[in-house]
Design a protein around this motif. Structure first.
Motif, short mmCIF file in Angstrom:
data_model
loop_
_atom_site.label_atom_id
_atom_site.label_comp_id
_atom_site.label_asym_id
_atom_site.label_seq_id
_atom_site.Cartn_x
_atom_site.Cartn_y
_atom_site.Cartn_z
N ILE A 33 37.87 35.85 50.60
CA ILE A 33 37.37 35.57 49.26
C ILE A 33 36.30 34.49 49.37
CG2 ILE A 33 37.94 34.80 46.93
CD1 ILE A 33 39.15 37.49 47.59
N GLN A 34 35.15 34.76 48.76
CA GLN A 34 34.00 33.86 48.90
C GLN A 34 33.52 33.25 47.60
OE1 GLN A 34 30.82 35.65 51.21
NE2 GLN A 34 32.25 36.78 52.49
N ALA A 35 33.97 33.77 46.45
CA ALA A 35 33.43 33.30 45.18
C ALA A 35 34.49 33.41 44.10
CB ALA A 35 32.20 34.10 44.79
N LEU A 36 34.43 32.47 43.14
CA LEU A 36 35.39 32.41 42.04
C LEU A 36 34.66 32.06 40.75
CD1 LEU A 36 38.04 30.12 43.76
CD2 LEU A 36 38.32 32.59 43.40
N ILE A 37 35.21 32.54 39.63
CA ILE A 37 34.78 32.06 38.32
C ILE A 37 35.91 32.35 37.33
CG2 ILE A 37 33.68 34.19 37.47
CD1 ILE A 37 31.48 32.44 36.23
N SER A 38 36.04 31.48 36.32
CA SER A 38 36.99 31.67 35.24
C SER A 38 36.21 31.79 33.94
CB SER A 38 37.97 30.50 35.18
OG SER A 38 38.93 30.69 34.16
N VAL A 39 36.40 32.92 33.23
CA VAL A 39 35.66 33.20 32.00
C VAL A 39 36.62 33.72 30.95
CG1 VAL A 39 33.75 34.47 30.95
CG2 VAL A 39 33.63 33.86 33.38
N ASP A 40 36.81 32.99 29.87
CA ASP A 40 37.62 33.46 28.74
C ASP A 40 38.98 33.98 29.18
OD1 ASP A 40 35.43 32.88 27.12
OD2 ASP A 40 34.66 34.93 27.23
N ASN A 41 39.71 33.18 29.94
CA ASN A 41 41.06 33.53 30.42
C ASN A 41 41.06 34.71 31.39
OD1 ASN A 41 42.43 31.53 28.85
ND2 ASN A 41 42.13 32.84 27.05
N HIS A 42 39.92 35.02 31.95
CA HIS A 42 39.80 36.02 33.01
C HIS A 42 39.31 35.30 34.27
CE1 HIS A 42 39.74 38.52 29.41
NE2 HIS A 42 40.01 39.57 30.15
N ASP A 43 40.08 35.37 35.33
CA ASP A 43 39.69 34.76 36.61
C ASP A 43 39.19 35.85 37.55
OD1 ASP A 43 40.58 32.42 35.53
OD2 ASP A 43 42.33 32.22 36.83
N PHE A 44 37.99 35.63 38.11
CA PHE A 44 37.40 36.58 39.04
C PHE A 44 37.37 35.98 40.43
CE2 PHE A 44 35.76 37.66 34.91
CZ PHE A 44 35.69 39.06 34.90
N ALA A 45 37.65 36.82 41.42
CA ALA A 45 37.58 36.43 42.83
C ALA A 45 36.87 37.52 43.59
CB ALA A 45 38.98 36.20 43.39
N GLY A 46 35.86 37.16 44.37
CA GLY A 46 35.09 38.16 45.10
C GLY A 46 34.92 37.79 46.55
N GLY A 47 34.85 38.82 47.39
CA GLY A 47 34.67 38.58 48.81
C GLY A 47 34.23 39.82 49.54
N ALA A 48 34.68 39.96 50.78
CA ALA A 48 34.19 41.02 51.65
C ALA A 48 34.48 42.41 51.12
CB ALA A 48 34.81 40.86 53.04
N THR A 49 35.53 42.56 50.32
CA THR A 49 35.92 43.89 49.84
C THR A 49 35.62 44.10 48.37
OG1 THR A 49 38.18 43.05 49.56
CG2 THR A 49 37.69 44.27 51.58
N GLY A 50 34.87 43.20 47.75
CA GLY A 50 34.49 43.40 46.36
C GLY A 50 35.11 42.38 45.42
N SER A 51 35.23 42.76 44.16
CA SER A 51 35.64 41.85 43.10
C SER A 51 37.06 42.16 42.62
CB SER A 51 34.66 41.95 41.92
OG SER A 51 34.91 40.95 40.96
N TYR A 52 37.80 41.08 42.34
CA TYR A 52 39.19 41.18 41.89
C TYR A 52 39.33 40.38 40.60
CZ TYR A 52 40.08 42.97 46.57
OH TYR A 52 40.06 43.72 47.72
#
Length: 386
Positions: A33-52
C-alpha cells in the motif's frame, strides 16, 4: 513556548486499562500500500494492486478498482467537493461514487506515470517525471505547470503557495500556481524528497537515506534537519492535524510529534512492517500504509491529545505528554492530595502528595512506557519517553 497537553480522566478501573497497539486492517494482509486518503467517512488505500475502500474507519477494506488499472501502483489520492482522484502508473483516474467506479482522466499528460497530487483552490496538481501538471476542469484536461524535466515526486501547499519535492534537485516553491518556480534548498542536505507536508505555516519534508526530516518555518526560505527522537533514514509519508504531525519512515516505522517537530515519539507496537509509505488521520484513527503488510490503524484516543478533564470542578492539567523528565500537575484543588503512578498492570511505581496548585513530579527515572497517574478518584494516562 512549551505546549501544554491536558490528559483525559479515565473512568475505567486499572484492571480494564491497556495501552493500544496498531491493528491490521482486514482485507489488506500481505498487500503493498502506497497511498491513503479519508473522504467523507470513506477511507481509500492504494498500492501495487490498485485501490481499496473502507467504510468502517479502516477496520476492513474491499477491492474497489473498477475502471482503474490493476497492473500498476496507485500512488496518490486527492479530493474536491465532487470527486475523488487517484494518480497511478497509468495516469489519473476520477470517481464520483466513492470508488465504486473510476474513469481515466489523463488528457494532456505526456507521461502517465504520476507520483502525487493535491487539490487547491480551483486546481488539481500532479507530479510526474516530467514536471508538474495542473487541471482547472476537474481533470478533464491537463497542462504544464512548470518544472519541465524535473522528476517531481511529492507536492503540498500552504494556502496558494505550492511546494514540490524532486528526485535529484531538492525542493521548489511557486506562488503563482506553477507559472514560475524558485529553488528553496537553503539548509537541505538531501537532494531527493519523496514526501512533503504542510502543517499550518510549517513545512515538513522527508529526505533521502542517511538524512531524515527537514522543517521550514519561514515558507521554505530555510530548512533544519530535525532530531528529537527521530530515526535517521528516508521518510515516505506524513499526516497532520491541529494537534500533531506524523511521519512514516523507510524501515523504522511511525513517529509522532505534538510540539511541531521539536520532539518525536516512536509508535510501532503491533506494526508487522515498519516500512511506511503513507499516513492518514480519519475521525478516530491514525492509518498507516505499509510496504508488504497492508493497512494498519491506531486509535487517536490513545494519544490523549488536547483532551480536557471530564471533571470541570477540578480543571486538572497534566503535561507534557509524552514526557521525558518532569511531569507538571496544574490548577488542581490546592488542598493536599495523594497521588500514585502505576504501570499498565496496576502496579504502583511511585507515590507522593500534591501540595500546591502547580506541582512538578520527577519521572526521569521511569523506563519508557505508558503509565497512569491516579489523583484521588481520577486517573490520567501519560507516555514516558527515554
Amino acid at each position: 513556548m512549551k505546549i501544554k497537553w491536558v490528559l483525559s480522566i479515565c473512568i475505567l478501573t486499572f484492571s480494564n486499562l491497556s495501552f493500544s497497539q496498531w491493528e491490521q486492517s482486514i482485507g489488506t494482509e500481505n498487500l503493498n500500500i502506497q497511498a491513503l486518503i479519508s473522504v467523507d467517512n470513506h477511507d481509500f488505500a492504494g498500492g501495487a494492486t490498485g485501490s481499496y475502500l473502507s467504510t468502517d474507519q479502516s477496520a476492513t477494506y474491499v477491492f474497489s478498482n473498477s475502471g482503474n488499472d490493476d497492473f500498476g501502483p496507485t500512488r496518490g489520492y486527492t479530493a474536491d467537493n465532487d470527486y475523488v482522484y487517484t494518480c497511478t502508473s497509468q495516469g489519473v483516474f476520477r470517481s464520483d461514487d466513492y470508488g465504486t467506479s473510476w474513469i481515466s482522466k489523463s488528457n494532456g499528460l505526456p507521461s502517465l506515470l504520476c507520483h502525487g497530487m493535491i487539490s487547491v483552490s480551483n486546481y488539481l496538481l500532479v507530479g510526474t517525471p516530467n514536471g508538474v501538471f495542473k487541471s482547472s476542469d476537474q481533470g478533464e484536461n491537463w497542462e504544464s505547470a512548470g518544472m519541465n524535466g524535473e522528476d517531481s515526486r511529492c507536492i503540498t501547499n500552504n494556502a496558494d503557495t505550492l511546494y514540490v519535492g524532486t528526485n535529484g534537485n531538492g525542493i521548489f516553491k511557486s506562488i503563482d500556481f506553477g507559472n514560475s518556480w524558485t529553488s528553496v534548498n537553503n539548509g537541505l542536505s538531501s537532494t531527493n524528497f519523496r514526501a512533503i507536508e504542510s502543517k499550518g505555516n510549517t513545512i515538513f519534508a522527508g529526505g533521502q537515506i542517511g538524512t531524515g526530516i527537514f522543517r521550514s518555518m519561514d515558507f521554505g526560505n530555510s530548512w533544519e534537519l530535525l532530531g528529537g527522537g527521530l530515526a535517521t533514514g528516508s521518510y515516505r509519508g506524513f499526516a497532520s492535524n491541529d494537534q500533531l504531525i506524523l511521519a512514516g519512515s523507510f524501515g523504522s516505522g511511525v513517529f509522532y510529534s505534538t510540539d511541531n517537530g521539536d520532539s518525536w515519539t516512536e509508535l510501532n507496537s503491533g506494526l508487522l512492517d515498519e516500512t511506511i509509505f503513507d499516513l492518514e488521520i480519519n475521525d478516530n484513527y491514525i492509518v498507516a500504509a505499509t510496504n508488504t503488510q497492508g493497512v494498519f490503524r491506531f486509535p487517536l484516543s490513545e494519544l490523549n491529545l488536547g483532551l480536557s478533564s471530564e471533571n470541570a470542578s477540578l480543571s486538572i492539567s497534566v503535561y507534557p505528554n509524552p514526557v521525558a523528565n518532569i511531569l507538571t500537575i496544574e490548577n488542581i484543588n490546592p488542598s493536599i492530595q495523594a497521588y500514585t503512578i502505576e504501570d499498565i498492570s496496576g502496579n504502583i511505581i511511585q507515590s507522593g502528595f500534591i501540595e500546591k496548585s502547580k506541582q512538578i513530579i520527577d519521572v526521569s527515572h521511569l523506563p519508557g512506557a505508558p503509565y497512569y497517574i491516579k489523583i484521588n478518584d481520577n486517573t490520567f494516562r501519560f507516555l514516558k519517553t527515554e
